[in-house]
Design an enzyme around this catalytic site. Structure first.
Site, PDB file in Angstrom:
ATOM      1  CG  ASP A  68      -0.245  -0.361   2.512  1.00 41.16           C
ATOM      2  OD1 ASP A  68       0.945  -0.040   2.661  1.00 41.16           O
ATOM      3  OD2 ASP A  68      -0.881  -0.972   3.390  1.00 41.16           O
ATOM      4  CG  ASN A 137      -9.988   0.018  11.247  1.00 43.13           C
ATOM      5  OD1 ASN A 137      -8.914  -0.548  11.085  1.00 43.13           O
ATOM      6  ND2 ASN A 137     -10.492   0.831  10.339  1.00 43.13           N
ATOM      7  CD  GLU A 144      -9.122   1.700   6.825  1.00 45.15           C
ATOM      8  OE1 GLU A 144      -9.282   0.884   7.738  1.00 45.15           O
ATOM      9  OE2 GLU A 144      -8.578   2.802   6.994  1.00 45.15           O
TER      10      GLU A 144
END
Length: 245
Positions: A68, A137, A144
């Protein structure tokens, strides 16, 4: 999935041992890297550098790839992941032969860059050994939580909690990138070996959800339960809410 709980001071040695085993098996391994705080806080990359300088480890035939990159800043920006990797690992390796592969978050055509990076992965035969962290998270790479997870490399909207809130190299919070370019789930699952490191009490809840809870797109790391070869390395604090027996 193998879960190992170690004292914090032993994490760097264990990860380096696993990396050494991989390179011994296949000196031409494609090695997937990660950014974040853990590789630096626990000396993971520094241990690799130490072993290389001592002649115990060679990356001469290996290839590096990062999954990423932040969108909207140049590759040489102080906050780019390419800069992070250059400062903390690549720039200190003496046996590095091949140019590391990292997505270009400053590309004027991000969709084309996603396609290009998928082709890079395919041309390399995907990743042999991937180091990962675990987001608060539940993200892995910068995949995500959401209603679905793309299979291919894509542009991810960063959760506010995962954006850098303060940085000496960015003038205001508004300038902090809101997106990243990240590999999709296909590349994760095609990695032949994954080593994930998670530490600290603040990761305990997510460790339990990701590795003992249901598999769900709201916790991307939970898909690692379906992977054939994952080693999760935790300290006692991060493992405090799971049962190992």
């Amino acid at each position: 999935m193998k879960i190992e709980v170690l004292p914090a001071g032993e994490i760097k040695t264990r990860v380096a041992d696993l990396l050494s085993e991989q390179i011994k098996r296949n000196p031409k391994s494609v090695l997937g890297m990660t950014t974040g705080s853990s590789p630096i806080k626990y000396g993971i990359y520094q241990e690799w550098i130490r072993r290389e300088q001592a002649g115990e480890l060679s990356f001469h035939e290996a290839r590096f790839i990062n999954p990423d990159e932040l969108v909207g800043i140049s590759a040489d920006h102080p906050e780019s992941y390419r800069t992070y990797m250059q400062e903390h690992l690549f720039g200190q390796l003496q046996t590095l032969r091949y140019e590391p592969q990292i997505p270009d978050g400053s590309s004027i055509d991000l969709m084309a860059e996603c396609l290009r990076f998928d082709q890079v992965l395919a041309d390399l035969g995907y990743v042999d050994w991937q180091l990962m962290g675990l987001g608060l998270n539940g993200h892995i790479a910068f995949i995500e939580p959401g209603d679905h997870i793309p299979a291919k490399t894509y542009i991810s909207q960063l959760f506010e909690e995962n954006r850098v809130s303060q940085s000496p190299h960015i003038n205001s919070e508004e300038e902090v990138p809101k997106q990243s370019i990240t590999i999709g789930l296909e590349a994760v699952m095609k990695a032949r070996n994954i080593v994930l490191v998670a530490t600290g009490e603040n990761k305990a809840d997510m460790v339990a959800k990701a590795f003992t809870g249901p598999i769900t797109t709201s916790v991307p790391a939970s898909f690692l339960q379906l992977h054939a070869n994952v080693t999760v390395i935790l300290d006692a604090a991060a493992a405090s809410k799971i049962s190992l027996y």
